[in-house]
Motif scaffolding. Sequence first.
Motif, PDB file in Angstrom:
ATOM      1  N   LYS A 186       0.837  -1.194   0.000  1.00 32.87           N
ATOM      2  CA  LYS A 186       0.000   0.000   0.000  1.00 32.87           C
ATOM      3  C   LYS A 186       0.874   1.247   0.000  1.00 32.87           C
ATOM      4  O   LYS A 186       1.844   1.325   0.745  1.00 32.87           O
ATOM      5  N   ILE A 187       0.538   2.220  -0.847  1.00 30.33           N
ATOM      6  CA  ILE A 187       1.272   3.486  -0.906  1.00 30.33           C
ATOM      7  C   ILE A 187       0.434   4.562  -0.220  1.00 30.33           C
ATOM      8  O   ILE A 187      -0.728   4.762  -0.568  1.00 30.33           O
ATOM      9  N   THR A 188       1.032   5.242   0.743  1.00 27.35           N
ATOM     10  CA  THR A 188       0.359   6.321   1.450  1.00 27.35           C
ATOM     11  C   THR A 188       1.126   7.618   1.231  1.00 27.35           C
ATOM     12  O   THR A 188       2.339   7.672   1.458  1.00 27.35           O
ATOM     13  N   ALA A 189       0.436   8.650   0.777  1.00 23.62           N
ATOM     14  CA  ALA A 189       1.040   9.965   0.546  1.00 23.62           C
ATOM     15  C   ALA A 189       0.626  10.905   1.669  1.00 23.62           C
ATOM     16  O   ALA A 189      -0.568  11.099   1.926  1.00 23.62           O
ATOM     17  N   VAL A 190       1.611  11.474   2.343  1.00 22.56           N
ATOM     18  CA  VAL A 190       1.363  12.370   3.468  1.00 22.56           C
ATOM     19  C   VAL A 190       2.141  13.657   3.258  1.00 22.56           C
ATOM     20  O   VAL A 190       3.308  13.622   2.850  1.00 22.56           O
ATOM     21  N   TYR A 191       1.510  14.783   3.521  1.00 21.12           N
ATOM     22  CA  TYR A 191       2.222  16.045   3.301  1.00 21.12           C
ATOM     23  C   TYR A 191       1.749  17.134   4.247  1.00 21.12           C
ATOM     24  O   TYR A 191       0.608  17.156   4.703  1.00 21.12           O
ATOM     25  N   PHE A 192       2.696  18.013   4.572  1.00 25.92           N
ATOM     26  CA  PHE A 192       2.397  19.266   5.263  1.00 25.92           C
ATOM     27  C   PHE A 192       2.610  20.337   4.202  1.00 25.92           C
ATOM     28  O   PHE A 192       3.731  20.567   3.760  1.00 25.92           O
ATOM     29  N   SER A 193       1.526  20.976   3.754  1.00 24.34           N
ATOM     30  CA  SER A 193       1.593  21.810   2.555  1.00 24.34           C
ATOM     31  C   SER A 193       0.710  23.050   2.671  1.00 24.34           C
ATOM     32  O   SER A 193      -0.361  23.119   2.076  1.00 24.34           O
ATOM     33  N   LYS A 226      -3.904   5.904  -0.075  1.00 22.01           N
ATOM     34  CA  LYS A 226      -4.392   6.896   0.883  1.00 22.01           C
ATOM     35  C   LYS A 226      -3.577   8.175   0.768  1.00 22.01           C
ATOM     36  O   LYS A 226      -2.359   8.135   0.612  1.00 22.01           O
ATOM     37  N   GLU A 227      -4.267   9.308   0.863  1.00 24.84           N
ATOM     38  CA  GLU A 227      -3.628  10.619   0.818  1.00 24.84           C
ATOM     39  C   GLU A 227      -4.040  11.385   2.062  1.00 24.84           C
ATOM     40  O   GLU A 227      -5.226  11.506   2.358  1.00 24.84           O
ATOM     41  N   VAL A 228      -3.072  11.903   2.802  1.00 22.87           N
ATOM     42  CA  VAL A 228      -3.355  12.568   4.076  1.00 22.87           C
ATOM     43  C   VAL A 228      -2.695  13.944   4.108  1.00 22.87           C
ATOM     44  O   VAL A 228      -1.487  14.071   3.910  1.00 22.87           O
ATOM     45  N   ASP A 229      -3.500  14.971   4.365  1.00 22.44           N
ATOM     46  CA  ASP A 229      -3.013  16.337   4.487  1.00 22.44           C
ATOM     47  C   ASP A 229      -2.831  16.659   5.969  1.00 22.44           C
ATOM     48  O   ASP A 229      -3.803  16.722   6.727  1.00 22.44           O
ATOM     49  N   LEU A 230      -1.587  16.867   6.383  1.00 21.63           N
ATOM     50  CA  LEU A 230      -1.288  17.173   7.772  1.00 21.63           C
ATOM     51  C   LEU A 230      -1.317  18.671   8.061  1.00 21.63           C
ATOM     52  O   LEU A 230      -0.985  19.093   9.174  1.00 21.63           O
ATOM     53  N   THR A 231      -1.714  19.475   7.086  1.00 24.21           N
ATOM     54  CA  THR A 231      -1.634  20.930   7.231  1.00 24.21           C
ATOM     55  C   THR A 231      -2.620  21.518   8.228  1.00 24.21           C
ATOM     56  O   THR A 231      -2.207  22.254   9.143  1.00 24.21           O
ATOM     57  N   PRO A 232      -3.918  21.305   8.097  1.00 23.83           N
ATOM     58  CA  PRO A 232      -4.872  21.996   8.975  1.00 23.83           C
ATOM     59  C   PRO A 232      -4.759  21.561  10.433  1.00 23.83           C
ATOM     60  O   PRO A 232      -4.311  20.450  10.737  1.00 23.83           O
ATOM     61  N   LEU A 233      -5.166  22.438  11.318  1.00 28.28           N
ATOM     62  CA  LEU A 233      -5.133  22.142  12.748  1.00 28.28           C
ATOM     63  C   LEU A 233      -5.942  20.894  13.072  1.00 28.28           C
ATOM     64  O   LEU A 233      -5.607  20.154  13.999  1.00 28.28           O
ATOM     65  N   SER A 234      -6.986  20.650  12.299  1.00 28.27           N
ATOM     66  CA  SER A 234      -7.830  19.473  12.520  1.00 28.27           C
ATOM     67  C   SER A 234      -7.068  18.165  12.329  1.00 28.27           C
ATOM     68  O   SER A 234      -7.517  17.104  12.759  1.00 28.27           O
ATOM     69  N   ALA A 235      -5.901  18.225  11.668  1.00 30.37           N
ATOM     70  CA  ALA A 235      -5.107  17.017  11.419  1.00 30.37           C
ATOM     71  C   ALA A 235      -4.058  16.789  12.502  1.00 30.37           C
ATOM     72  O   ALA A 235      -3.274  15.839  12.418  1.00 30.37           O
ATOM     73  N   ALA A 236      -4.042  17.644  13.516  1.00 29.80           N
ATOM     74  CA  ALA A 236      -3.000  17.573  14.535  1.00 29.80           C
ATOM     75  C   ALA A 236      -2.972  16.246  15.283  1.00 29.80           C
ATOM     76  O   ALA A 236      -1.924  15.811  15.757  1.00 29.80           O
TER      77      ALA A 236
END
Length: 253
Positions: A3-10, A31-41
């Motif tokens: 499985k390939i998971t893409a994660v970024y702080f952008s 799976k793609e995960v955006d770590l940018t918003p506060l909701s992702a903390a």
Amino acid sequence: MKKITAVYFSPCGTTKTAVCSVAGGLGEVAKEVDLTPLSAASTEISLDAEDVLVCGVPSFGGRVPLTALERIKNLHGNGTAAVAVVTYGNRAFDDTFAELQDALEAQGFVAVAGVAAVTQHSIVNQFGAGRPNAEDQTQLQAFGKEIAEKLTGTPKRAELPGNRPYLERHGGGLVPMVSDACKGCGKCVTHCPVGAIPKDNPKTTDKDLCVSCMGCISVCTQKARSLPEAAIGMLTEKLSKVCADRKENQLFF
């Protein structure tokens, strides 16, 4: 690869583009995960040994943003192969790779490769303007394919560039202003990584919380947020020599 998971702080969206290009070259992204918003903390992600993580951050003054470092602590690997993607605004990435590699390996990942991607400078947009463009994205996808071809057997640790100890943190302190063009839509409120823009008064910014990521400027549809012209002028003059020449994307094994 299981499985390939893409994660970024952008904050400005360019790191997302770079990470997704590299991950797309590796194969189908599960799976793609955006770590940018506060909701992702508090977002927790656990990957198996057969999985692959593609993790990207922008270089803030040659270091991994502190907010991104905190959120990487919520990623958990099990000897999982990781591709470290560092984006930078046509200046230099300095010790960002070394710091990102150490952060990922502390969480159980093995950094098998690194990709340096040139993006538009988040403050002085004339440097690296429009990047990563279509040509860059094609090259980054090709990097992903090359990495996939080498991912056989037990993940092998790459020697990524950078110094330890890392260079001293610097920069920051630039807080966007808000003009009367602001309609109070709240888009910047939900996008801010640290909650520096209050929901009940989006025309203000908490200067003590702001991390100068410029994400609020990038998402404002009314172009109501900006930095003082004097500050941009001073930074442009400071960076003009080191950012003048076009930098190229790089792949490290």
